[in-house]
Design a protein around this motif. Structure first.
Motif, PDB file in Angstrom:
ATOM      1  N   ASP A  66       0.830  -1.201   0.000  1.00 28.56           N
ATOM      2  CA  ASP A  66       0.000   0.000   0.000  1.00 28.56           C
ATOM      3  C   ASP A  66       0.872   1.263   0.000  1.00 28.56           C
ATOM      4  N   ASP A 114      -6.811   4.746   1.532  1.00 29.15           N
ATOM      5  CA  ASP A 114      -8.172   5.011   1.070  1.00 29.15           C
ATOM      6  C   ASP A 114      -8.191   6.285   0.236  1.00 29.15           C
ATOM      7  N   ASP A 115      -9.381   6.668  -0.176  1.00 26.77           N
ATOM      8  CA  ASP A 115      -9.524   7.858  -1.015  1.00 26.77           C
ATOM      9  C   ASP A 115      -9.113   9.124  -0.260  1.00 26.77           C
ATOM     10  N   ASP A 116      -9.348   9.154   1.050  1.00 24.88           N
ATOM     11  CA  ASP A 116      -8.970  10.330   1.823  1.00 24.88           C
ATOM     12  C   ASP A 116      -7.457  10.531   1.812  1.00 24.88           C
ATOM     13  N   GLU A 167     -16.301   9.499   7.337  1.00 20.94           N
ATOM     14  CA  GLU A 167     -16.258   8.835   6.043  1.00 20.94           C
ATOM     15  C   GLU A 167     -17.300   9.377   5.071  1.00 20.94           C
TER      16      GLU A 167
END
Length: 272
Positions: free
Chosen positions: A5, A39-41, A105
């Motif tokens: 990741d 994640d997208d954040d 989220e």
């Protein structure tokens, strides 16, 4: 976050700053961000950073920017947990944390604090008011609070010398002033003359607008003398508006302020 990741995250960073990535880099970033998921954040945090600067992003900046994004969603959602009288403390903490996580989220919509605590009007009340509200036509202009005739009458009684200075209709020919039309004259120190104008401007106004009773010179033509006759100057300002009588009476009733007395001393300390 795993090294794989972290390698993907670094590849996302390299798209902006052209950095080189090795296995050691991926392992170091994975260890520093062990509690942060990919994640997208996290990707949005990198994009937000490079949208404002060209400096290389660090692990601390990635973590801080992601936290800001999530806190912003929490503040906009105003999560409120009413609780359950039968739940335990551990259940309360878990459910409250789950609610905050859902807000971070983006699973809770943005709402005002009034909506969050349920203090707003009920749907039944909103439906009732929707049927009784009178629609407003934006093309309709509101009527004036005071009609124009009354407004002109009130304006005519207001005190003020500036409206009485009809000489402002012409430029001031005084070489030290040269005030333009509709502008007050100024003294040699640059201070505006509120209640009067220079004599040359007064004469220029009389020559432009009045006929001389003495020599018969028509408007815009000079008198037979170097300066306008006094009668021509008086005729030019005969229609000058007069300040409010009540204002003048109040000024006449107000005694002048006493002058401050100051002791004068000589070099020898004796008074004169």
């Amino acid at each position: 976050m795993t090294p794989a990741d972290a390698a993907e995250l670094l590849a996302h960073c390299a798209a902006f700053d052209r950095r080189t990535i090795g296995e050691a880099d991926a392992r170091a970033w994975a260890r520093a961000l062990h509690d942060v998921p990919l994640d997208d954040d996290l990707l949005d945090a990198v994009a937000e950073h490079y949208a404002h600067t060209d400096k290389w992003i660090t692990v601390a900046q990635v973590r801080d920017m992601r936290a800001r994004i999530r806190v912003g969603r929490i503040d906009a959602a105003h999560p409120v947990y009413d609780g359950n009288p039968d739940e335990s403390g551990e259940q309360f903490v878990a459910r409250r944390q789950a609610q905050i996580t859902a807000a971070a989220e983006g699973k809770l919509p943005a709402r005002t604090i009034t909506q969050a605590i349920g203090a707003g009007p009920s749907p039944k009340l909103l439906a009732l008011t929707a049927t009784v509200v009178h629609p407003v036509d934006e093309t309709d202009e509101p009527a004036p609070y005071v009609d124009e005739a009354t407004r002109a009458e009130i304006r005519a009684t207001l005190p003020g010398n500036r409206a009485a200075l009809v000489e402002l209709d012409v430029d001031c020919p005084n070489t030290r002033c040269r005030a333009a039309r509709r502008h007050l004259c100024k003294s040699s120190r640059g201070k505006e003359l509120r209640g009067t104008v220079h004599g040359q401007r007064r004469d220029a106004y009389a020559t432009r607008h009045a006929q001389c009773p003495d020599c018969g010179a028509p408007p815009r033509h000079p008198c037979t003398t170097p300066e306008p006759h006094p009668a021509r100057v008086r005729a030019a300002v005969a229609d000058r508006p007069v300040p409010n009588r009540h204002h003048l009476d109040r000024l006449m009733r107000t005694p002048p302020a006493p002058r401050e007395s100051r002791a004068r001393h000589t070099s020898g300390g004796q008074h004169r």
